[in-house]
Structure formats: structure tokens, C-alpha cells
Write a protein that holds these residues in place. Structure first.
Motif, PDB file in Angstrom:
ATOM      1  N   THR A 242       0.831  -1.206   0.000  1.00  0.00           N
ATOM      2  CA  THR A 242       0.000   0.000   0.000  1.00  0.00           C
ATOM      3  C   THR A 242       0.865   1.255   0.000  1.00  0.00           C
ATOM      4  O   THR A 242       0.608   2.211  -0.752  1.00  0.00           O
ATOM      5  CB  THR A 242      -0.932   0.012   1.226  1.00  0.00           C
ATOM      6  OG1 THR A 242      -1.717  -1.182   1.233  1.00  0.00           O
ATOM      7  CG2 THR A 242      -1.840   1.227   1.216  1.00  0.00           C
ATOM      8  N   LEU A 243       1.892   1.253   0.838  1.00  0.00           N
ATOM      9  CA  LEU A 243       2.801   2.395   0.891  1.00  0.00           C
ATOM     10  C   LEU A 243       3.527   2.583  -0.432  1.00  0.00           C
ATOM     11  O   LEU A 243       3.700   3.716  -0.911  1.00  0.00           O
ATOM     12  CB  LEU A 243       3.811   2.191   2.026  1.00  0.00           C
ATOM     13  CG  LEU A 243       3.269   2.321   3.450  1.00  0.00           C
ATOM     14  CD1 LEU A 243       4.286   1.807   4.457  1.00  0.00           C
ATOM     15  CD2 LEU A 243       2.922   3.773   3.754  1.00  0.00           C
ATOM     16  N   LEU A 244       3.957   1.504  -1.040  1.00  0.00           N
ATOM     17  CA  LEU A 244       4.689   1.590  -2.303  1.00  0.00           C
ATOM     18  C   LEU A 244       3.798   2.138  -3.418  1.00  0.00           C
ATOM     19  O   LEU A 244       4.223   2.974  -4.217  1.00  0.00           O
ATOM     20  CB  LEU A 244       5.230   0.211  -2.681  1.00  0.00           C
ATOM     21  CG  LEU A 244       6.160   0.155  -3.906  1.00  0.00           C
ATOM     22  CD1 LEU A 244       7.379   1.038  -3.687  1.00  0.00           C
ATOM     23  CD2 LEU A 244       6.576  -1.287  -4.175  1.00  0.00           C
ATOM     24  N   VAL A 245       2.546   1.678  -3.456  1.00  0.00           N
ATOM     25  CA  VAL A 245       1.618   2.170  -4.478  1.00  0.00           C
ATOM     26  C   VAL A 245       1.337   3.652  -4.269  1.00  0.00           C
ATOM     27  O   VAL A 245       1.289   4.443  -5.228  1.00  0.00           O
ATOM     28  CB  VAL A 245       0.307   1.357  -4.437  1.00  0.00           C
ATOM     29  CG1 VAL A 245      -0.751   2.008  -5.309  1.00  0.00           C
ATOM     30  CG2 VAL A 245       0.555  -0.073  -4.879  1.00  0.00           C
ATOM     31  N   ALA A 252      10.872   5.579   0.265  1.00  0.00           N
ATOM     32  CA  ALA A 252       9.807   6.248   0.999  1.00  0.00           C
ATOM     33  C   ALA A 252       8.851   5.238   1.626  1.00  0.00           C
ATOM     34  O   ALA A 252       8.388   5.418   2.759  1.00  0.00           O
ATOM     35  CB  ALA A 252       9.040   7.176   0.061  1.00  0.00           C
ATOM     36  N   ALA A 253       8.562   4.138   0.910  1.00  0.00           N
ATOM     37  CA  ALA A 253       7.657   3.121   1.434  1.00  0.00           C
ATOM     38  C   ALA A 253       8.256   2.395   2.627  1.00  0.00           C
ATOM     39  O   ALA A 253       7.541   1.969   3.541  1.00  0.00           O
ATOM     40  CB  ALA A 253       7.303   2.125   0.336  1.00  0.00           C
ATOM     41  N   ALA A 254       9.575   2.242   2.641  1.00  0.00           N
ATOM     42  CA  ALA A 254      10.236   1.518   3.731  1.00  0.00           C
ATOM     43  C   ALA A 254      10.325   2.340   5.007  1.00  0.00           C
ATOM     44  O   ALA A 254      10.365   1.793   6.107  1.00  0.00           O
ATOM     45  CB  ALA A 254      11.632   1.087   3.290  1.00  0.00           C
ATOM     46  N   LEU A 255      10.351   3.673   4.862  1.00  0.00           N
ATOM     47  CA  LEU A 255      10.566   4.537   6.026  1.00  0.00           C
ATOM     48  C   LEU A 255       9.522   4.347   7.128  1.00  0.00           C
ATOM     49  O   LEU A 255       9.882   4.151   8.298  1.00  0.00           O
ATOM     50  CB  LEU A 255      10.630   5.999   5.580  1.00  0.00           C
ATOM     51  CG  LEU A 255      10.872   7.033   6.692  1.00  0.00           C
ATOM     52  CD1 LEU A 255      12.206   6.772   7.381  1.00  0.00           C
ATOM     53  CD2 LEU A 255      10.821   8.450   6.125  1.00  0.00           C
ATOM     54  N   PRO A 256       8.200   4.394   6.823  1.00  0.00           N
ATOM     55  CA  PRO A 256       7.215   4.188   7.903  1.00  0.00           C
ATOM     56  C   PRO A 256       7.331   2.813   8.560  1.00  0.00           C
ATOM     57  O   PRO A 256       7.096   2.680   9.770  1.00  0.00           O
ATOM     58  CB  PRO A 256       5.870   4.353   7.184  1.00  0.00           C
ATOM     59  CG  PRO A 256       6.174   5.163   5.974  1.00  0.00           C
ATOM     60  CD  PRO A 256       7.537   4.737   5.543  1.00  0.00           C
ATOM     61  N   LEU A 257       7.676   1.789   7.783  1.00  0.00           N
ATOM     62  CA  LEU A 257       7.824   0.451   8.355  1.00  0.00           C
ATOM     63  C   LEU A 257       8.994   0.403   9.331  1.00  0.00           C
ATOM     64  O   LEU A 257       8.896  -0.189  10.412  1.00  0.00           O
ATOM     65  CB  LEU A 257       8.021  -0.575   7.241  1.00  0.00           C
ATOM     66  CG  LEU A 257       6.822  -0.801   6.310  1.00  0.00           C
ATOM     67  CD1 LEU A 257       7.218  -1.699   5.148  1.00  0.00           C
ATOM     68  CD2 LEU A 257       5.658  -1.411   7.070  1.00  0.00           C
ATOM     69  N   ARG A 684      -8.591  12.629   1.537  1.00  0.00           N
ATOM     70  CA  ARG A 684      -9.039  11.256   1.352  1.00  0.00           C
ATOM     71  C   ARG A 684      -7.919  10.298   0.971  1.00  0.00           C
ATOM     72  O   ARG A 684      -7.941   9.128   1.376  1.00  0.00           O
ATOM     73  CB  ARG A 684     -10.145  11.209   0.300  1.00  0.00           C
ATOM     74  CG  ARG A 684      -9.696  11.582  -1.104  1.00  0.00           C
ATOM     75  CD  ARG A 684     -10.850  11.637  -2.078  1.00  0.00           C
ATOM     76  NE  ARG A 684     -10.411  12.012  -3.415  1.00  0.00           N
ATOM     77  CZ  ARG A 684     -11.229  12.232  -4.433  1.00  0.00           C
ATOM     78  NH1 ARG A 684     -12.548  12.128  -4.238  1.00  0.00           N
ATOM     79  NH2 ARG A 684     -10.755  12.553  -5.622  1.00  0.00           N
ATOM     80  N   THR A 685      -6.937  10.745   0.209  1.00  0.00           N
ATOM     81  CA  THR A 685      -5.885   9.832  -0.230  1.00  0.00           C
ATOM     82  C   THR A 685      -5.073   9.315   0.942  1.00  0.00           C
ATOM     83  O   THR A 685      -4.884   8.099   1.108  1.00  0.00           O
ATOM     84  CB  THR A 685      -4.951  10.527  -1.243  1.00  0.00           C
ATOM     85  OG1 THR A 685      -5.711  10.957  -2.360  1.00  0.00           O
ATOM     86  CG2 THR A 685      -3.862   9.565  -1.709  1.00  0.00           C
TER      87      THR A 685
END
Length: 788
Positions: A242-245, A252-257, A684-685
Motif C-alpha cells: 500500500t505504501l509503495l503504491v 519512501a515506502a520503507a521509512l514508515p515500516l 481522502r488519499t
């Protein structure tokens, strides 16, 4: 607060390596504290002060032999044939050696016990025949002998009565293929260590004779649940996708994880370090993991998303980090504080383990908030523009026109959306009207688990009630011994047996002062049935029996019923506290009366829809094959209370991020109804992505092997689904549209006394000019100052 967070963000960006190393040291210290001070977690749900707990304390003081915890081992032949004499002897020898293990007081040999019961019945029958023969010539006997015969007859009648009361209690099944053995521990059930239980399981498993299998009840097999399994990892994978999409860049997607995992590591290990000093339920750290992962990912995402937009607009890196921390970070702190308040409010219930769950959850959320506003800026500084895609990096500083709605939704659409959303929520909530609360028993465990096999074998071979026997304690007005004690056992036991839904009653012992008599009572149905709950209440209503005998009820089934009833009693109180907090917080934030009312009503609707979903799945068994519910039963007793606390906090998060955008648009001059659509479009996004991430993380726990975790994971995932998508994105915008300008009405006197809360950090944006790199007119990297 916004200015402070701006400075924290700027400091973290400048001293990125120092902040990163500091958090690694904190993580190391928390892990060390866990290994140094962590204690044993309990798998038993208990509440001091319940009727069962009082009887248990009484037994521990005056009847120690009956106060120890116990468990059941079910032996059965592998091929379904009757036990051979060699197998019976081997099982007896195995149980004898089991009774010599550390932490075990005694075991019962089912074959010897059953044989003794049969012999007693035969001896009693023989004695009655001899007595009948003697009574045939009674009139010809001297007075003294007649009195002796009468006494013997009375004694035999009492013995027959006691034997009849317990005649349906068997240790070996009628077909001889299964046998039930009891293991008695030297400590109360709550205090039996996992090492003692594992020792019993390993010893019996290794020593069971050929052709015989052994299964163990919940009381022996309950242990600390696995925190991360395949399902949980799958949930994280979905969150990562979801983060990657959404973000388009792997970094950027890895940072929150990464930040969420660090937060979970610190929060959970720090909480577990407290387990050496306080009692902690084994599911408590799992709740901390759930919350830490979910809010940790979302809170980092909010700041990251704001920073990425500012970078694309040409804002200088560190200034963008500081501004994102002061604006979105301010909203994160407020949202986190709302969740903290709801979780800490669990302590007002007065139930220790529930308050501890709330406290541990609050610790994990607090750590997630602190990491979001410190470690996230540091990592953003280290990563630079790599959080953007290559295509996006090439367009930094260029105009990025965003499509903004120029017309409101139609009133007809708003009415249709509101009515449809309400109808769906009400229909989904209907099953909640029949919700029953309870604690899981062996029937709710995985079908391939030993406790499930033991539960099913007992039910099939010995009766459902044997899975949840009650311990009834009778306190006599004075000590009785000898024949008088037997007569008293028969008198009290017969009264208990006459109670509806009682299958059998057997005296199990008498205290050393001869003033307490304990009975084992076998109900007609299982421990989680409605009839067994009513039986516990009926037995307590018998006291005082004949005006002089006080009855108390204990045992696992009784304890579970007491806990469920007490949790049910505190549920309205806690819901009232949470609803009151909701109204107060939202009135202060949005400076409105109708917005808080609609938001709170939406929360209540989504909450009861969640209760309805949980009831339909776990109590009614709908879609049981999908969610692993093979034997439906009552809803986990503390689940509704936990759901209220957590879902309230998350609902307020979504309300904040969506409705604050509507208010901002309205404050900037947009008509009220147009502002609703513009605010929804703006938020919303990120809210959709945040909700999907939470649903993924919570949903991963649905496939846990532990029943409590499965229902908790489903309840949270379903609650977020209902609240985020049905309430916050459909129902609330529709109602806000219908309310129009009146949505923002507030009495003048109230507006004057309310504090000014700048959740989104608007004042910070006005007070800080932004340094940008304008790629069209300036040399690369040349700074200019531009007004926002």
C-alpha cells in the motif's frame, strides 16, 4: 506546540546521526531492561474481588488441598479399542511419576479410581442385601441390636444417596476407549508457571504407552501467544505494498515500516520489563504490537506525505522537514494524545488486567508519537530527495497544479449517501443485540490443537459438563465429623443435585477444621453455555441453605462467568466516559456543536456495527470457515471494552484529518457545502492509505493460533473498515453537506471561553517564510525567499 515541533524537527534534521544513534541506544536499553527485569506473563484472566475469587481465597486459607490449580489429561487408544490391562497399568505408572514432578501435588489414576467406584457400589449392594436379611427378623431381636440395625440402615441410605448423586461421574468411558486423569498443582491456577505446565506435557508425552495417545486441557496448555506469525507478516507485506503504491518510491515506502518497527521494539520491550513487578496478561504485549505497528506507520506517513509535497513545491530540505513536523507533526501529536486518553481511561473501569492493557497500549502509542516527530525528521534528512521518485525529483520547484473541486456534491446524492450509510451500519449492528460475553474454552482452539481434541473427547465420551465442572463450597455453622459429616454431605449434595441443569454432584473433601465441605458439580452443558451461567447464579441463590449453610461457587467456569459479568457491567460506564471525551475534545478543536455531535454519533454507529460483525462471526459462526471459527461461542469478554478505547482514538484521528480540511477551506472563504467536498478531496488519499494500512496490520492477527488474538484482530480491522470508509468518508461528509453553514454554529459565549487549538499548525505556516529552489529562474541550488 507547533512552534516547538518545528524546532524539534529542525534540530533532528541537523543532528540526524545523533538522533538515530540515540534511538538505537534507547532500543538497546529497553531490550536489556526486558531481559533483566521481565517476569512471567499470565494466560489466566482474573479479577480480584469477584465471588469466585473470594471462594478461592477462602479455600487457600482453610482448605489448601482444594485450592491448587488443576488440569485434565485425556488418554485414549489410537485405534478406538478398549484399553488393555497392560496399557492401563502403564498409564497408572506414568501418572504416578507425573505426580512427583516439581509443582505437581497429585494426580488421579482413572482406572484405579473407576475400579474403586465399582467396588464401592458392589460392596454397598452386598451390605444392603445382608441388612435386608437381618431386618427380616428385626422384631425378634433385642432392642440394642434393633437400634444397631437401624443405624446401619441409615448409614447405608446415606452412602447410597452419595453414590447415586455421583453415579454419572465417570473416569473411564463406558466403551473403555478413553480415560480422564486430573493433575493438581501446588499453586493457584493463576500462579502455575509455564515451566511447570511444559514439564507435565513433556513428561506425559514422552512416557505414554504404545497404542495410547494423550491430549491436554486448556488449563495445562495455555501459554504465552506468539507475537509475530505468518499472518502478521502478511499484514505487514500488504501495508508495505500500500505504501509503495501510494508513494511510488521504495525508500519512501520503507521509512514508515522502519520507524514503526523501532517504536514497537522500544514500546513492547519497555512494557514487558514491567511484567516482573506487575501482573500482566499474555495478550497484553500483542495488543502493544498491534497498536505500535498500526499507528507508527500511519503517523510517520502523515509527516512524510506533507514533506514530499513541500519538496515538490521547491521548499529547502531541512525547512520542509521542520515545517512538516510543525504542521502534520502537530496533528500527529494531537491524534496520538486522543488515543492515549482513551487507552488510559481503561483504568477507570477498576479492572486491573484491563487497565494494564490500556497502559501498555498507551506506552506503545506514546513511543510511536515521539518517534514520528524525532526519528522520522532525522531519517528524512539522511535520505534527502530519495524519498521522491526520479521523475518527481526532476520536477522539484515546478508548478504542480492540483485539481480542486469547484462545486459541492448534489443534495440528492448527500441524502442518498446518508440514508444508505445509516442503513448499512444499522443492519450490520443488529447481531450485537444478541451478543453474549465469555472467555474462550478448549472448543475455540484450533482444530488440530491438543486442547481442542481433549475438549471434544470429553464431550463425546463423558458429557459436555465435564469440560467445565464447578466447585461448590459449603460453610457449616459448626464442625461435623464421622457419620454426621456424611449425612451433611448427602443433605447438601441432594439440594444441589435438585437444582436445574445439574448432572452430578460428588463430595471432594472437608477442611481440617471440619467446617467446610467441597463438592464437585457437573453441569448439564459446557462452560460457556447459557445454562451453566444460570446454574452458577441459581447455586448462589440457594445460600443460605436451610438458613444455616453458606454456599460459594468457584472453578474455572464460575470464574469466567464472574469476569464476563463484571466486564459487561463496566461497559456502559466506559462508553459514557469515551463519548463524553469525544464531545469535549471535538468541541474544543472544531469550535462547533453539530460537528462533534455528528462525529460522536458516527463513532457509536461504527462501534455497534463492529460489535455486530464480531457477534455474527464469532458467536453465530457466519463465515466461520474463512476466519477459523469452527465452534462458535460467546464474544471475548473484554473485547468490547478494548474496542471502545482503541476505535475511539482512531476514529478521532480520521475525523481530525478530514474535517479539519473542511474547516480550513471554510475559513478561507469557500461556501460551507463546497468546503466539505474540498476538505474531503484534500484528505481522502492519505486517510484511505492510513486506513488500509491499519486494516492490513490488524487483519494479519486474525489468523493467529490464539483465540483471543483472532477476535481482537478482527474487531479492530472491521472497526477501522466501518469507521474510516462508511462513517468518515461517506456518512459524515453527507451530513455536513446537509447541515451546510449551521454545521459550524457555536454559541458566542462558548466561543469566547474555548481555548484556541491550532491542530494543523496554520499559525506556524503564516509565521515562517519558506526558502525554495525555483528551478526556472535560479541557478540549481540557489536559494531565494518566497512568501507562502
Amino acid at each position: 506546540m507547533a512552534e516547538l515541533l518545528y524546532r524539534v524537527g529542525r534540530f533532528s534534521a541537523r543532528r540526524a546521526w545523533a538522533v538515530l544513534i540515540t534511538w538505537l541506544v534507547v532500543l538497546g536499553l529497553s531490550v536489556t531492561a526486558y531481559f533483566a527485569f521481565g517476569g512471567t506473563l499470565s494466560s489466566q484472566v482474573t479479577i480480584p474481588g469477584t465471588a469466585t475469587a473470594k471462594v478461592t481465597d477462602q479455600l487457600a486459607e482453610r482448605f489448601p488441598s482444594a485450592s491448587g490449580g488443576s488440569g485434565t489429561i485425556v488418554f485414549h487408544t489410537a485405534d478406538g479399542s478398549a484399553f488393555t490391562e497392560q496399557q492401563q497399568a502403564a498409564v497408572g505408572a506414568l501418572l504416578k511419576s507425573t505426580g512427583e514432578l516439581d509443582g505437581v501435588t497429585a494426580t488421579t489414576d482413572p482406572f484405579t479410581t473407576q475400579q474403586q467406584l465399582t467396588q464401592q457400589a458392589q460392596q454397598l449392594q452386598g451390605g444392603k442385601q445382608q441388612l435386608e436379611a437381618a431386618l427380616a427378623n428385626r422384631d425378634a431381636l433385642p432392642e440394642e441390636q434393633r437400634q444397631q440395625l437401624d443405624a446401619q440402615a441409615a448409614k447405608l441410605d446415606v452412602s447410597q444417596q452419595l453414590l447415586d448423586m455421583s453415579s454419572k461421574i465417570r473416569m473411564v468411558s463406558e466403551d473403555g476407549t478413553a480415560a480422564v486423569a486430573s493433575v493438581v498443582f501446588d499453586k493457584p491456577q493463576m500462579d502455575v508457571t509455564p515451566e511447570t505446565k511444559d514439564g507435565v506435557i513433556d513428561h506425559v508425552t514422552d512416557g505414554v504407552p504404545a497404542g495410547v495417545e494423550a491430549d491436554f486441557s486448556n488449563e495445562i496448555t495455555q501459554s504465552v501467544p506468539q507475537i509475530l506469525g505468518v499472518g502478521e507478516v502478511a499484514g505487514l507485506v500488504v501495508a508495505a505494498i500500500t505504501l509503495l503504491v501510494m508513494l511510488g518510491a521504495l525508500v519512501a515506502a520503507a521509512l514508515p515500516l522502519v520507524t514503526a518497527l523501532v517504536g514497537v521494539g522500544v514500546g513492547v520491550t519497555a512494557s514487558l520489563a514491567l511484567s516482573g513487578a506487575v501482573d500482566m496478561l499474555s495478550i497484553t504485549p500483542v495488543l502493544g504490537v498491534m497498536l505500535g505497528l498500526a499507528v507508527g506507520i500511519d503517523y510517520c506517513l502523515f509527516i512524510l506525505n506533507r514533506h514530499r509535497r513541500q519538496l515538490l513545491a521547491g521548499v529547502e530540505l531541512r525547512e520542509s522537514i521542520a515545517l512538516a513536523n510543525g504542521t502534520s507533526g502537530n496533528a500527529v501529536v494531537f491524534a496520538g494524545a486522543t488515543v492515549l486518553v482513551a487507552l488510559l481511561a481503561l483504568n477507570v473501569t477498576g479492572i486491573g488486567f484491563l487497565g494494564m492493557m490500556g497502559t501498555v497500549g498507551a506506552i506503545c502509542v506514546a513511543v510511536a508519537v515521539i518517534i514520528a516527530v524525532t526519528l522520522t525528521p532525522a531519517l528524512l534528512s539522511l535520505l534527502g530527495t530519495r524519498i521522491l521518485t526520479k521523475k518527481a525529483r526532476a520536477s522539484i520547484g515546478q508548478a504542480h497544479a492540483a485539481a480542486v473541486p469547484s462545486s459541492p456534491m448534489s443534495t440528492g446524492r448527500a441524502v442518498l449517501t446518508a440514508v444508505a450509510s445509516l442503513a448499512v451500519l444499522v443492519v450490520v449492528a443488529l447481531p450485537a443485540l444478541s451478543m453474549r460475553l465469555g472467555l474462550p474454552d478448549g472448543s475455540s482452539e484450533a482444530e488440530d490443537s491438543t486442547q481442542y481434541q481433549a475438549y471434544q473427547l470429553i464431550e463425546q465420551k463423558f458429557g459436555a459438563g465435564v469440560n467445565g465442572p464447578l466447585l461448590v463450597v459449603a460453610e457449616l455453622p459448626e464442625a461435623v465429623t464421622g457419620d454426621a459429616a456424611l449425612a451433611e454431605q448427602a443433605r447438601i449434595g441432594s439440594r444441589i443435585l435438585a437444582t436445574e441443569n445439574v448432572t452430578a454432584v460428588a463430595p471432594v473433601g472437608q477442611s481440617s477444621d471440619n467446617e467446610l465441605i467441597a463438592f464437585q458439580v457437573v453441569p448439564a452443558e459446557g462452560p460457556n453455555s447459557e445454562s451453566t451461567g444460570q446454574l452458577v447464579r441459581d447455586l448462589r441463590d440457594l445460600s443460605p441453605l436451610d438458613g444455616d449453610v453458606t454456599l460459594g461457587v468457584a472453578g474455572s467456569a464460575s470464574g469466567n462467568i464472574d469476569i464476563s459479568e463484571q466486564l459487561s457491567d463496566v461497559l456502559p460506564l466506559y462508553l459514557g466516559v469515551v463519548v463524553g471525551l469525544s464531545l469535549l475534545i471535538l468541541i474544543v478543536v472544531f469550535r462547533s456543536i453539530l460537528v462533534p455531535l455528528t462525529a460522536t454519533l458516527g463513532f457509536v454507529l461504527s462501534l455497534f456495527a463492529t460489535f455486530g460483525g464480531v457477534t455474527a462471526i464469532f458467536q453465530w459462526g457466519w463465515l466461520g470457515g474463512v476466519f477459523g471459527v469452527h465452534d462458535p461461542g460467546p464474544v471475548l469478554s473484554f473485547l468490547p471494552t478494548i474496542l471502545i478505547g482503541i476505535l475511539f482514538g482512531l476514529a478521532m484521528d480520521y475525523q481530525l484529518f478530514l474535517v479539519s480540511g473542511m474547516r480550513e477551506a471554510y475559513a478561507h472563504g469557500a461556501p460551507a457545502r463546497l468546503a466539505v467536498r474540498q476538505g474531503l478531496h484534500a484528505g481522502r488519499t492519505v486517510v484511505t492509505a492510513a486506513a488500509i494500512i491499519m486494516i492490513s496490520v490488524f487483519g494479519g492477527f486474525i489468523f493467529s493460533h490464539t483465540t483471543m488474538i483472532r477476535s481482537l484482530g478482527f474487531g479492530l480491522a472491521f472497526g477501522v473498515l466501518a469507521d474510516a470508509f462508511l462513517v468518515r468518508m461517506l456518512l459524515i461528509p453527507a451530513i455536513m453537506h446537509l447541515l451546510g453553514k449551521s454545521a459550524w454554529w457555536i454559541p458566542r459565549w462558548l466561543d469566547r471561553i474555548l481555548p484556541n487549538v491550532d491542530v494543523e499548525g496554520a499559525a506556524l505556516e503564516r509565521s515562517h517564510p519558506v526558502v525554495t529552489h525555483h528551478t526556472e529562474t535560479n541557478q540549481p541550488g540557489e536559494p531565494v525567499t518566497a512568501a507562502r
